[in-house]
Structures are given as C-alpha cells and as structure tokens.
Motif scaffolding. Structure first.
Motif, PDB file in Angstrom:
ATOM      1  N   GLU A  23      57.859 -45.512  70.663  1.00 25.35           N
ATOM      2  CA  GLU A  23      56.412 -45.734  70.691  1.00 25.35           C
ATOM      3  C   GLU A  23      55.794 -45.010  71.898  1.00 25.35           C
ATOM      4  O   GLU A  23      56.425 -44.912  72.946  1.00 25.35           O
ATOM      5  N   PRO A  24      54.528 -44.502  71.785  1.00 25.90           N
ATOM      6  CA  PRO A  24      53.880 -43.848  72.930  1.00 25.90           C
ATOM      7  C   PRO A  24      53.631 -44.834  74.060  1.00 25.90           C
ATOM      8  O   PRO A  24      53.297 -45.988  73.818  1.00 25.90           O
ATOM      9  N   GLY A  25      53.766 -44.331  75.339  1.00 25.75           N
ATOM     10  CA  GLY A  25      53.540 -45.196  76.495  1.00 25.75           C
ATOM     11  C   GLY A  25      52.052 -45.372  76.794  1.00 25.75           C
ATOM     12  O   GLY A  25      51.198 -44.707  76.233  1.00 25.75           O
ATOM     13  N   LYS A  26      51.718 -46.272  77.761  1.00 19.59           N
ATOM     14  CA  LYS A  26      50.338 -46.515  78.162  1.00 19.59           C
ATOM     15  C   LYS A  26      49.813 -45.358  79.028  1.00 19.59           C
ATOM     16  O   LYS A  26      50.567 -44.737  79.751  1.00 19.59           O
ATOM     17  N   ASN A  27      48.433 -45.117  78.946  1.00 19.83           N
ATOM     18  CA  ASN A  27      47.801 -44.084  79.770  1.00 19.83           C
ATOM     19  C   ASN A  27      47.829 -44.485  81.239  1.00 19.83           C
ATOM     20  O   ASN A  27      47.629 -45.650  81.586  1.00 19.83           O
ATOM     21  N   GLY A  28      48.053 -43.492  82.122  1.00 21.65           N
ATOM     22  CA  GLY A  28      48.024 -43.760  83.551  1.00 21.65           C
ATOM     23  C   GLY A  28      46.596 -43.856  84.073  1.00 21.65           C
ATOM     24  O   GLY A  28      45.634 -43.573  83.372  1.00 21.65           O
ATOM     25  N   LEU A  29      46.409 -44.244  85.379  1.00 26.43           N
ATOM     26  CA  LEU A  29      45.089 -44.372  85.996  1.00 26.43           C
ATOM     27  C   LEU A  29      44.463 -42.986  86.209  1.00 26.43           C
ATOM     28  O   LEU A  29      45.169 -42.010  86.487  1.00 26.43           O
ATOM     29  N   GLN A  30      43.127 -42.931  86.055  1.00 26.28           N
ATOM     30  CA  GLN A  30      42.399 -41.712  86.373  1.00 26.28           C
ATOM     31  C   GLN A  30      42.485 -41.449  87.875  1.00 26.28           C
ATOM     32  O   GLN A  30      42.455 -42.374  88.678  1.00 26.28           O
ATOM     33  N   GLY A  31      42.621 -40.197  88.277  1.00 20.81           N
ATOM     34  CA  GLY A  31      42.707 -39.882  89.694  1.00 20.81           C
ATOM     35  C   GLY A  31      41.408 -40.193  90.446  1.00 20.81           C
ATOM     36  O   GLY A  31      40.337 -40.297  89.847  1.00 20.81           O
ATOM     37  N   CYS A  32      41.503 -40.340  91.768  1.00 20.45           N
ATOM     38  CA  CYS A  32      40.324 -40.605  92.593  1.00 20.45           C
ATOM     39  C   CYS A  32      39.410 -39.373  92.623  1.00 20.45           C
ATOM     40  O   CYS A  32      39.874 -38.232  92.556  1.00 20.45           O
ATOM     41  N   ILE A  33      38.117 -39.655  92.744  1.00 22.32           N
ATOM     42  CA  ILE A  33      37.142 -38.573  92.898  1.00 22.32           C
ATOM     43  C   ILE A  33      37.126 -38.139  94.358  1.00 22.32           C
ATOM     44  O   ILE A  33      36.904 -38.949  95.258  1.00 22.32           O
ATOM     45  N   LEU A  34      37.399 -36.855  94.591  1.00 25.12           N
ATOM     46  CA  LEU A  34      37.424 -36.342  95.955  1.00 25.12           C
ATOM     47  C   LEU A  34      36.001 -36.070  96.440  1.00 25.12           C
ATOM     48  O   LEU A  34      35.203 -35.426  95.755  1.00 25.12           O
TER      49      LEU A  34
END
Length: 392
Positions: A23-34
């Motif tokens: 099964e596909p894994g969960k999406n990771g967190l969006q990176g921080c806005i620099l």
C-alpha cells in the motif's frame, strides 16, 4: 503428467498475500517557507521545523561584514531579537555560510538582496526584453522612467531630490511646501487658509473667464521708493471708494512736475511743449494723461486729477488742457497775488483768477451743437468757482 523442461515455482509475498503490491505510504510534511532578511532588533524571527501543522516559517538573517561580504545565519528558536539576543547568540542562531561577491552576467533567483556601488545600474525592461522602461543608476539621476538614458527620460529624479516630469496627474489631497515656480497652469479654486486650516478667503475661476475674490484683498508695499501700483483698464466700484491722495501735476510757467510717488516725494520734471494760436499768442500744452511718455517710463499711463498752477510772476500764461473724453480735472491757481492763468475753452479764454478753483470735464462727443474741433480747448466745459481763497 509433468511438462518437460519447465520448473514451476510459487513464492509467498512478504505481506502474506500472494501476488499483490504494498500500500502507498502517507505524505510527508510540507517544507518550511524560507524568509530572508537583514538582521535587526525588535523583529520576531521564527523556526517552525518542529511544528506539524499550519504554515511554517524558517528565517535566515543576513549580516553585513564588509563592503562586499556578508554572513548568513539560520534561526534555531523562535524569538524576538534584542541586544540580549544578538545574531551571534548560538542558542538562537547558527552561522552556516559566509557570503562573498559573485560576478556573473545573469542572475535568476527567487529572492535576492542586491547592493549596488556607484557606476553600476539596474535596468527594468519592457515585455519585449529589449526596450528599457526604467532604470536605477549611481549617477546624477539615480531614478528615471521612459527612456534608455536619464537624459532622454520624461520622468527622472536627480541626486539632490529634484523631480523632472513632462506631465503629472495628481489626485486627492496634496501638500506643496517651499517655493513653487510655474510657467502656466489651470485652477478652479485657490483657497486661503489661516493657521488653523480654516478657509478665510480665496480665488475662484469661472467658466465665463471671470475671477472671483473672497475675503479682503490687500495690495501694499513699496517698489523703487514708491508705493506698489495697481494697474487696470477699467475699475467699477460698487461700494465705498476712497483715495488718500490725488494724482497731481504742478505747473511752473513753461514746465511742470508730475508727482507719481505722492506729494511728499520729489516729482518728475516735465517740459511743456508750446505752440502759437491764430491770434499769434504763445500757449503751452498740458497733457493730463501719460505726460512725457518717454521719460524713463515713470509717467507712462499716469492720469492727472489735479493741476496746480504755481506761476510766481504777474505775466499771464495761456494753457490748452489736453484731456480724454469724460476725464475730469480740478484746476487751481495757487498764486494769491496775480490773475496770471488763462485756459482755452472751445476757442475762448477763461481767466482763472488768483486763489480760485474750477473743475474741467471733456464732453466733446455729447455737446450740441458739436464744437469745432479746430478750436483750442474744444469739448471742454468748466464749473467755475467764484470764491476767492484769499490767504494773505
């Protein structure tokens, strides 16, 4: 019966299900806005790497270390910068790079801090990427718009703050301070305000070409040793009219003085031209408007209200009073000893006796029958005062 030459192998999937994918894994967190900026006190800098939801920021602070060198710091903990938490505080900041100049003909960057030295320039191009729309340069005109060079630009700002524009449309409330110089302009209203900002007078301009003044109008001061003058072609006074002084000419036999600056200031010398009558009598012409026009322009356009004859001898002098139509002039024989002034009236002579005052008016257009224009004093009518002002 088994097939020859073939081996049948069955494998069991690791997940225990035969022949299926994982099964596909969960999406990771969006990176921080620099966020990049120069470090300063009183600014909230953030490091949201530990947050697991919402908009997350990571601040990068840039610190100038020399004319062309910089240091970059990563914020480690969210805080508000101060003297006690400088960018060199290793608990809150991590230095990760020293920045040095990069020389390249092309820079493509999402964010940039740009420093320009004198002699460099930044050109902003139009959509065709060929035509210059505006520019920044370290010369006499740091900012210009609308041309390739500042000299040709219709809009430019000089290094000392002067704005040059071929046209400007300014809307809303505007404030102009200092000296404003204009060649021409169009206005509908000019308001005069007091120190509180209240409108106490002004000028309005009508579409019929008239100007309307509200409030008191003062025209005072002095120019070249005289009061400032108000010149006008016609003056219609619908209220009280008064004059502190009258325009005066004082005649001394064959010459006169015109007092254009008032009776308390020396007058302008005027020689009177002479002629000979049909009776072979010498007479002098007394101009009651613009006497001796070519005399430095001082008497140009000067109208005479009062003529004072101050002939000191008993010799009788004859005068032709030259007046404009409807002009009124008060004539005075200021010699209380001699009847020595003759004034021509429609070919005749009127003797202005000593100490007498009379008033002349020019009415040639309305006299019936019309006076002979060849006669000396044609068109003049006199209101003679018989009273003898005897003062000695």
């Amino acid at each position: 019966m088994e097939a020859q030459g073939h081996i049948l192998i069955r494998r069991k999937a690791k997940n225990g299900i035969d022949g299926t994918n994982g099964e596909p894994g969960k999406n990771g967190l969006q990176g921080c806005i620099l966020r990049q900026s120069e470090w300063a006190k009183g600014i909230e800098y953030r490091n949201d790497e530990a947050l697991t939801s919402g908009t997350r920021y990571l601040d990068i602070a840039i610190v100038t270390t020399g004319a062309n060198t910089f240091n970059a710091y990563k914020c480690l903990k969210t805080h508000t910068s101060s003297d006690s938490i400088p960018v060199t505080n290793t608990t809150y900041w991590q230095k990760f790079n020293s920045l040095v100049p990069v020389y390249t003909p092309l820079i493509m960057a999402q964010n940039a801090i740009l420093r320009f030295m004198q002699g460099n320039q930044l050109l902003i191009m139009k959509g065709d990427n060929k035509t210059v729309a505006a520019g920044l340069v370290g010369g006499d005109y740091p900012l210009w718009i609308g041309a390739t060079t500042p000299a040709d630009a219709p809009y430019k700002v000089s290094i000392d703050g002067k704005l040059y524009a071929t046209g400007a449309v300014i809307s809303g409330d505007s404030t102009f301070e200092g000296t404003m110089k204009g060649v021409s302009g169009s206005f509908k209203n000019l308001n005069c305000i007091n120190s509180k900002g209240d409108i106490v007078g002004g000028i309005s301009f009508g579409s019929d070409g008239r100007m309307w003044f509200s409030g008191d109008l003062y025209h005072q001061g002095s120019t070249n040793g005289r009061s400032s003058r108000f010149y006008t072609r016609d003056l219609w006074c619908r209220g009280v009219f008064g004059a502190r002084e009258r325009s005066v000419m004082v005649v001394y036999s064959s010459y006169a003085y015109v007092f254009t600056k008032g009776g308390s200031v020396s007058g302008t010398y005027i020689p009177l031209s002479s002629a000979t009558s049909s009776n072979n009598e010498t007479y002098y012409k007394v101009p009651c408007y613009s006497p001796r026009y070519d005399y430095n322009g001082e008497t140009a356009g000067f109208p005479i209200d009062v003529i004072v004859f101050r002939n000191s001898r008993s010799t009788v002098y004859r005068y032709q009073i030259e007046m404009a139509l409807t002009q009124r002039v008060l004539v005075v024989n200021a010699n209380d000893s001699y009847d020595n002034v003759d004034i021509y009236l429609n070919g005749s002579k009127f003797r202005l006796a000593n100490g007498r005052i009379a008033e002349l008016i020019q009415l040639s257009n309305w006299m019936y029958p019309a006076p002979n224009t060849n006669n000396l004093g044609s068109g003049l009518m006199i209101a003679s005062a018989g009273y003898d002002n005897n003062w000695h």
